[in-house]
Scaffold this motif. Structure first.
Motif, PDB file in Angstrom:
ATOM      1  N   ALA A   1      -7.086   4.897  -4.997  1.00 31.28           N
ATOM      2  CA  ALA A   1      -7.991   5.940  -4.500  1.00 31.28           C
ATOM      3  C   ALA A   1      -7.387   7.286  -4.865  1.00 31.28           C
ATOM      4  O   ALA A   1      -6.232   7.554  -4.557  1.00 31.28           O
ATOM      5  N   GLU A   2      -8.166   8.122  -5.522  1.00 28.83           N
ATOM      6  CA  GLU A   2      -7.687   9.436  -5.945  1.00 28.83           C
ATOM      7  C   GLU A   2      -8.566  10.502  -5.324  1.00 28.83           C
ATOM      8  O   GLU A   2      -9.793  10.395  -5.350  1.00 28.83           O
ATOM      9  N   ALA A   3      -7.940  11.538  -4.777  1.00 31.05           N
ATOM     10  CA  ALA A   3      -8.691  12.663  -4.227  1.00 31.05           C
ATOM     11  C   ALA A   3      -9.420  13.359  -5.366  1.00 31.05           C
ATOM     12  O   ALA A   3      -8.830  13.652  -6.403  1.00 31.05           O
TER      13      ALA A   3
ATOM     14  N   LEU B   1     -11.067  -0.917   1.033  1.00 29.95           N
ATOM     15  CA  LEU B   1     -11.479   0.272   1.782  1.00 29.95           C
ATOM     16  C   LEU B   1     -10.835   0.280   3.167  1.00 29.95           C
ATOM     17  O   LEU B   1     -10.368   1.325   3.629  1.00 29.95           O
ATOM     18  N   SER B   2     -10.771  -0.864   3.835  1.00 29.84           N
ATOM     19  CA  SER B   2     -10.159  -0.900   5.162  1.00 29.84           C
ATOM     20  C   SER B   2      -8.687  -0.501   5.096  1.00 29.84           C
ATOM     21  O   SER B   2      -8.198   0.230   5.959  1.00 29.84           O
ATOM     22  N   LEU B   3      -7.964  -0.938   4.069  1.00 27.74           N
ATOM     23  CA  LEU B   3      -6.555  -0.548   3.914  1.00 27.74           C
ATOM     24  C   LEU B   3      -6.422   0.951   3.671  1.00 27.74           C
ATOM     25  O   LEU B   3      -5.554   1.612   4.249  1.00 27.74           O
ATOM     26  N   ILE B   4      -7.291   1.497   2.838  1.00 31.03           N
ATOM     27  CA  ILE B   4      -7.257   2.931   2.543  1.00 31.03           C
ATOM     28  C   ILE B   4      -7.563   3.739   3.806  1.00 31.03           C
ATOM     29  O   ILE B   4      -6.903   4.736   4.094  1.00 31.03           O
ATOM     30  N   LEU B   5      -8.529   3.280   4.594  1.00 32.67           N
ATOM     31  CA  LEU B   5      -8.871   3.983   5.839  1.00 32.67           C
ATOM     32  C   LEU B   5      -7.707   3.961   6.823  1.00 32.67           C
ATOM     33  O   LEU B   5      -7.453   4.955   7.515  1.00 32.67           O
ATOM     34  N   ILE B   6      -6.981   2.858   6.890  1.00 33.48           N
ATOM     35  CA  ILE B   6      -5.819   2.782   7.783  1.00 33.48           C
ATOM     36  C   ILE B   6      -4.748   3.774   7.341  1.00 33.48           C
ATOM     37  O   ILE B   6      -4.173   4.490   8.164  1.00 33.48           O
TER      38      ILE B   6
ATOM     39  N   GLU C   1      -2.461   3.796  -3.491  1.00 32.01           N
ATOM     40  CA  GLU C   1      -2.443   2.676  -4.421  1.00 32.01           C
ATOM     41  C   GLU C   1      -2.221   1.368  -3.666  1.00 32.01           C
ATOM     42  O   GLU C   1      -1.381   1.302  -2.776  1.00 32.01           O
ATOM     43  N   VAL C   2      -2.990   0.338  -4.034  1.00 27.50           N
ATOM     44  CA  VAL C   2      -2.842  -0.991  -3.451  1.00 27.50           C
ATOM     45  C   VAL C   2      -2.440  -1.925  -4.581  1.00 27.50           C
ATOM     46  O   VAL C   2      -3.110  -1.992  -5.607  1.00 27.50           O
ATOM     47  N   SER C   3      -1.301  -2.641  -4.385  1.00 27.13           N
ATOM     48  CA  SER C   3      -0.846  -3.565  -5.428  1.00 27.13           C
ATOM     49  C   SER C   3      -0.476  -4.903  -4.812  1.00 27.13           C
ATOM     50  O   SER C   3      -0.280  -5.014  -3.606  1.00 27.13           O
ATOM     51  N   ARG C   4      -0.400  -5.923  -5.657  1.00 27.95           N
ATOM     52  CA  ARG C   4       0.012  -7.262  -5.207  1.00 27.95           C
ATOM     53  C   ARG C   4       1.521  -7.271  -5.067  1.00 27.95           C
ATOM     54  O   ARG C   4       2.239  -7.316  -6.060  1.00 27.95           O
ATOM     55  N   GLY C   5       2.008  -7.230  -3.839  1.00 27.50           N
ATOM     56  CA  GLY C   5       3.446  -7.234  -3.599  1.00 27.50           C
ATOM     57  C   GLY C   5       4.119  -5.994  -4.156  1.00 27.50           C
ATOM     58  O   GLY C   5       3.488  -5.139  -4.772  1.00 27.50           O
TER      59      GLY C   5
ATOM     60  N   VAL D   1       0.869  -1.176   0.000  1.00 28.27           N
ATOM     61  CA  VAL D   1       0.000   0.000   0.000  1.00 28.27           C
ATOM     62  C   VAL D   1       0.901   1.220   0.000  1.00 28.27           C
ATOM     63  O   VAL D   1       1.744   1.377   0.875  1.00 28.27           O
ATOM     64  N   LYS D   2       0.722   2.100  -0.997  1.00 25.82           N
ATOM     65  CA  LYS D   2       1.564   3.284  -1.118  1.00 25.82           C
ATOM     66  C   LYS D   2       0.703   4.534  -1.135  1.00 25.82           C
ATOM     67  O   LYS D   2      -0.366   4.552  -1.721  1.00 25.82           O
ATOM     68  N   LYS D   3       1.206   5.574  -0.513  1.00 21.31           N
ATOM     69  CA  LYS D   3       0.559   6.879  -0.558  1.00 21.31           C
ATOM     70  C   LYS D   3       1.506   7.803  -1.286  1.00 21.31           C
ATOM     71  O   LYS D   3       2.684   7.877  -0.948  1.00 21.31           O
ATOM     72  N   GLU D   4       0.997   8.507  -2.301  1.00 24.47           N
ATOM     73  CA  GLU D   4       1.859   9.407  -3.055  1.00 24.47           C
ATOM     74  C   GLU D   4       2.271  10.592  -2.206  1.00 24.47           C
ATOM     75  O   GLU D   4       1.564  10.997  -1.284  1.00 24.47           O
TER      76      GLU D   4
END
Length: 175
Positions: A128-130, A153-158, A115-119, A105-108
């Motif tokens: 998720a884009e603002a 969604l749970s990952l983005i909320l964290i 962004e959530v990616s496999r590995g 999980v990366k935040k720009e």
């Protein structure tokens, strides 16, 4: 990708487009692009530190518990609203997800997308884009076919909770 929360939260055929909107005085909402309510998000208050994701009729789907251990912040995601139900994942300070499936999980840097990616370097399964750069209270979320959107969604909320903790407690070890 297998369902984490449940098969009913996956789009089998096409990419799913969602809108997550933060509301100051009520539950946050997740809708499809037509405005149909899919989920509610009850965020932490002064007396509670957990985040609860419910269906439109307020039945609990998952709860995200926030805990501080050894000066590190951990988040644990459980089914429904109890620690007695199966643990779905744990997210630790390093942002490495301790789960049988490797996710990254990366935040720009500018704070406008997640962004959530496999590995590391794997296929992007959600982004998720603002929508508004001024308020950052509304996100458009794209979820790949077959991916569990409640889990995403749970990952983005964290990630958002971590960011807010960092902003409100600059000298804290909550990062």
């Amino acid at each position: 990708m297998a369902a984490v929360v449940g098969d009913q939260f996956r789009s089998a055929q096409e990419q799913l487009q969602l809108v997550y909107e933060r509301n100051t005085w009520s539950s946050d909402t997740v809708t499809d692009l037509n405005g149909r309510l899919l989920l509610k998000v009850k965020r932490p208050t002064f007396s509670a530190t957990d985040v609860l994701i419910t269906d439109p009729s307020s039945r609990p789907i998952v709860v995200i518990y926030h805990e501080l251990k050894n000066f590190r912040t951990n988040w644990k995601v459980f089914r429904e609203q109890s620690r007695d139900t199966p643990l779905l994942c744990t997210v630790r300070k390093s942002s490495r997800i301790q789960f049988s499936l490797s996710l990254d999980v990366k935040k720009e840097v500018l704070g406008s997308s997640i962004e959530v990616s496999r590995g590391r370097g794997g296929a992007v399964v959600a982004r998720a884009e603002a929508i508004s750069l001024l308020s950052n209270t509304r996100y458009q979320i794209s979820v790949a076919p077959g991916v569990d959107y409640v889990f995403v969604l749970s990952l983005i909320l964290i990630v958002k909770e971590k960011e807010e903790a960092r902003q409100t407690a600059p000298s804290s070890n909550l990062r």
